[in-house]
Motif scaffolding. Sequence first.
Motif, PDB file in Angstrom:
ATOM      1  N   LEU A  80       0.831  -1.199   0.000  1.00 39.92           N
ATOM      2  CA  LEU A  80       0.000   0.000   0.000  1.00 39.92           C
ATOM      3  C   LEU A  80       0.867   1.251   0.000  1.00 39.92           C
ATOM      4  CD1 LEU A  80      -2.892   0.950  -0.030  1.00 39.92           C
ATOM      5  CD2 LEU A  80      -2.954   0.745   2.460  1.00 39.92           C
ATOM      6  N   MET A  81       2.013   1.190   0.658  1.00 36.16           N
ATOM      7  CA  MET A  81       2.923   2.332   0.685  1.00 36.16           C
ATOM      8  C   MET A  81       3.394   2.690  -0.727  1.00 36.16           C
ATOM      9  SD  MET A  81       6.519   2.957   2.712  1.00 36.16           S
ATOM     10  CE  MET A  81       5.774   3.323   4.297  1.00 36.16           C
ATOM     11  N   SER A  82       3.649   1.677  -1.549  1.00 32.14           N
ATOM     12  CA  SER A  82       4.105   1.965  -2.910  1.00 32.14           C
ATOM     13  C   SER A  82       3.030   2.686  -3.711  1.00 32.14           C
ATOM     14  CB  SER A  82       4.519   0.672  -3.616  1.00 32.14           C
ATOM     15  OG  SER A  82       3.402  -0.166  -3.850  1.00 32.14           O
ATOM     16  N   LEU A  83       1.758   2.352  -3.493  1.00 33.49           N
ATOM     17  CA  LEU A  83       0.672   3.058  -4.165  1.00 33.49           C
ATOM     18  C   LEU A  83       0.601   4.507  -3.700  1.00 33.49           C
ATOM     19  CD1 LEU A  83      -2.387   0.603  -4.203  1.00 33.49           C
ATOM     20  CD2 LEU A  83      -0.898   1.236  -6.101  1.00 33.49           C
ATOM     21  N   LEU A  84       0.667   4.696  -2.395  1.00 34.23           N
ATOM     22  CA  LEU A  84       0.593   6.049  -1.854  1.00 34.23           C
ATOM     23  C   LEU A  84       1.779   6.894  -2.301  1.00 34.23           C
ATOM     24  CD1 LEU A  84      -0.564   5.122   1.752  1.00 34.23           C
ATOM     25  CD2 LEU A  84      -1.972   6.171  -0.026  1.00 34.23           C
TER      26      LEU A  84
ATOM     27  N   SER B 206       3.210   6.784  -5.034  1.00 34.83           N
ATOM     28  CA  SER B 206       2.990   7.215  -6.423  1.00 34.83           C
ATOM     29  C   SER B 206       1.937   8.310  -6.518  1.00 34.83           C
ATOM     30  CB  SER B 206       2.559   6.013  -7.276  1.00 34.83           C
ATOM     31  OG  SER B 206       1.246   5.606  -6.941  1.00 34.83           O
ATOM     32  N   GLY B 207       1.365   8.695  -5.359  1.00 34.70           N
ATOM     33  CA  GLY B 207       0.375   9.773  -5.336  1.00 34.70           C
ATOM     34  C   GLY B 207      -1.065   9.314  -5.330  1.00 34.70           C
ATOM     35  N   ALA B 208      -1.297   7.990  -5.258  1.00 34.10           N
ATOM     36  CA  ALA B 208      -2.659   7.471  -5.303  1.00 34.10           C
ATOM     37  C   ALA B 208      -3.461   7.896  -4.079  1.00 34.10           C
ATOM     38  CB  ALA B 208      -2.631   5.951  -5.401  1.00 34.10           C
ATOM     39  N   THR B 209      -4.760   8.111  -4.297  1.00 33.70           N
ATOM     40  CA  THR B 209      -5.680   8.393  -3.200  1.00 33.70           C
ATOM     41  C   THR B 209      -6.588   7.187  -2.987  1.00 33.70           C
ATOM     42  OG1 THR B 209      -7.168   9.480  -4.768  1.00 33.70           O
ATOM     43  CG2 THR B 209      -5.670  10.884  -3.493  1.00 33.70           C
ATOM     44  N   VAL B 210      -6.987   6.994  -1.731  1.00 31.71           N
ATOM     45  CA  VAL B 210      -7.741   5.799  -1.359  1.00 31.71           C
ATOM     46  C   VAL B 210      -8.972   6.201  -0.567  1.00 31.71           C
ATOM     47  CG1 VAL B 210      -7.665   3.598  -0.129  1.00 31.71           C
ATOM     48  CG2 VAL B 210      -5.595   4.462  -1.258  1.00 31.71           C
ATOM     49  N   GLY B 211     -10.150   5.781  -1.017  1.00 29.49           N
ATOM     50  CA  GLY B 211     -11.394   6.048  -0.310  1.00 29.49           C
ATOM     51  C   GLY B 211     -11.692   4.958   0.707  1.00 29.49           C
ATOM     52  N   LEU B 212     -12.076   5.395   1.909  1.00 29.69           N
ATOM     53  CA  LEU B 212     -12.330   4.469   3.017  1.00 29.69           C
ATOM     54  C   LEU B 212     -13.678   4.774   3.659  1.00 29.69           C
ATOM     55  CD1 LEU B 212      -8.924   4.838   4.924  1.00 29.69           C
ATOM     56  CD2 LEU B 212      -9.523   3.022   3.323  1.00 29.69           C
ATOM     57  N   SER B 213     -14.223   3.771   4.331  1.00 24.29           N
ATOM     58  CA  SER B 213     -15.417   3.966   5.144  1.00 24.29           C
ATOM     59  C   SER B 213     -15.042   4.675   6.440  1.00 24.29           C
ATOM     60  CB  SER B 213     -16.056   2.612   5.468  1.00 24.29           C
ATOM     61  OG  SER B 213     -17.045   2.741   6.460  1.00 24.29           O
TER      62      SER B 213
ATOM     63  N   GLY C  59      -7.002  -2.633   9.536  1.00 23.23           N
ATOM     64  CA  GLY C  59      -5.757  -3.292   9.874  1.00 23.23           C
ATOM     65  C   GLY C  59      -4.629  -2.325  10.157  1.00 23.23           C
ATOM     66  N   GLU C  60      -3.526  -2.878  10.633  1.00 21.48           N
ATOM     67  CA  GLU C  60      -2.413  -2.057  11.103  1.00 21.48           C
ATOM     68  C   GLU C  60      -1.677  -1.340   9.975  1.00 21.48           C
ATOM     69  OE1 GLU C  60      -1.531  -1.238  14.297  1.00 21.48           O
ATOM     70  OE2 GLU C  60      -3.509  -2.122  14.626  1.00 21.48           O
ATOM     71  N   GLU C  61      -1.611  -1.945   8.779  1.00 16.63           N
ATOM     72  CA  GLU C  61      -0.921  -1.283   7.670  1.00 16.63           C
ATOM     73  C   GLU C  61      -1.606   0.041   7.337  1.00 16.63           C
ATOM     74  OE1 GLU C  61       0.751  -2.171   3.162  1.00 16.63           O
ATOM     75  OE2 GLU C  61      -0.999  -3.288   3.887  1.00 16.63           O
ATOM     76  N   VAL C  62      -2.917   0.012   7.167  1.00 15.45           N
ATOM     77  CA  VAL C  62      -3.651   1.238   6.866  1.00 15.45           C
ATOM     78  C   VAL C  62      -3.574   2.211   8.039  1.00 15.45           C
ATOM     79  CG1 VAL C  62      -5.949   2.204   6.435  1.00 15.45           C
ATOM     80  CG2 VAL C  62      -5.209   0.145   5.222  1.00 15.45           C
ATOM     81  N   LYS C  63      -3.729   1.708   9.249  1.00 13.43           N
ATOM     82  CA  LYS C  63      -3.698   2.562  10.435  1.00 13.43           C
ATOM     83  C   LYS C  63      -2.373   3.316  10.540  1.00 13.43           C
ATOM     84  CE  LYS C  63      -4.206   2.250  15.487  1.00 13.43           C
ATOM     85  NZ  LYS C  63      -4.436   1.303  16.608  1.00 13.43           N
ATOM     86  N   THR C  64      -1.270   2.608  10.303  1.00 16.19           N
ATOM     87  CA  THR C  64       0.055   3.227  10.396  1.00 16.19           C
ATOM     88  C   THR C  64       0.267   4.249   9.290  1.00 16.19           C
ATOM     89  OG1 THR C  64       0.973   1.243  11.425  1.00 16.19           O
ATOM     90  CG2 THR C  64       2.535   2.765  10.397  1.00 16.19           C
ATOM     91  N   LEU C  65      -0.094   3.894   8.064  1.00 17.78           N
ATOM     92  CA  LEU C  65       0.107   4.805   6.940  1.00 17.78           C
ATOM     93  C   LEU C  65      -0.785   6.046   7.056  1.00 17.78           C
ATOM     94  CD1 LEU C  65       0.353   2.199   4.046  1.00 17.78           C
ATOM     95  CD2 LEU C  65       2.214   3.621   4.941  1.00 17.78           C
TER      96      LEU C  65
ATOM     97  N   ARG D 211       3.486  12.076   5.707  1.00 15.97           N
ATOM     98  CA  ARG D 211       3.847  12.041   4.284  1.00 15.97           C
ATOM     99  C   ARG D 211       2.620  11.782   3.410  1.00 15.97           C
ATOM    100  NH1 ARG D 211       7.751   7.322   1.740  1.00 15.97           N
ATOM    101  NH2 ARG D 211       7.562   7.923  -0.457  1.00 15.97           N
ATOM    102  N   PHE D 212       1.644  11.072   3.957  1.00 14.35           N
ATOM    103  CA  PHE D 212       0.481  10.680   3.157  1.00 14.35           C
ATOM    104  C   PHE D 212      -0.801  11.400   3.581  1.00 14.35           C
ATOM    105  CE2 PHE D 212       3.257   6.811   3.338  1.00 14.35           C
ATOM    106  CZ  PHE D 212       3.795   6.969   2.063  1.00 14.35           C
TER     107      PHE D 212
END
Length: 246
Positions: free
Chosen positions: A114-118, A120-127, A133-139, A144-145
């Motif tokens: 997920l870090m590689s996507l972010l 690159s400038g990608a945006t992610v829509g969430l509920s 999970g911890e990956e999303v929580k940490t990022l 930086r993001f």
Amino acid sequence: MPVSTTSSCSLHAKVGVVAGWPPLTSVNEAGIAQGLDIDIARLVFEHANMCVEFVRLPSAARSFAQLTKGVVDVVLMVSYTFKRKQWGYFSIPYRKERMRLFSLKQQKQPVISLMSLLSSGATVGLSIGSYYGEEVKTLARNERFTGQFIGISTIQRRIELLNKQRVNFIIEDEIIGNYLSHKLSEKPIFGWAYPIHDNDVHFLLRKEKFNESHRLRINTAIETLRPRITAMVERYRQLQAPNEHK
């Protein structure tokens, strides 16, 4: 919404339903709750000799507040976190959820992280209010993001913004994303195999309503019904099968 009624019910409880998550939880035009997690709840609580009434919730983000206020006694599809343990008793897991990325465009390269996507400038829509999970929580906490995770209240709105390319990706439960992307999207939406979060989900039981004996009966029912629940989950996974890309 109708109550499961039987003269021998040892307990009556109100189960919260977020209506906007078909085919997991929804409410039809007649006001009847339906979906995979509704079916599982009916099965488990009936087996535990408990009657349930399904109560429509305004949003997922408000479900825990409604639990602590006593508006509902049970919240469905709850991921375990230490904070949530303060709000109620967790049942044992009754199924797994699989959070996946969905996008309009097929990527030429696999999603490595997920870090590689972010990056690159990608945006992610969430509920709003959901745990990914911890990956999303940490990022999401990484300065930086900042601004690349976009909280969007409903899946209908997330799909709309994805179609309008206001976000590059959305993260959804695999079953919901596969189903609604076919129902709601004007364009093809592609699911990605990268595992954002594979996670057990539980019933969260209001402490003032349920005691340890009740919880043990619910847990026993889940264990006894595990083969039937697994078969139900697989049937729902087959409702729609979009193109998936590694």
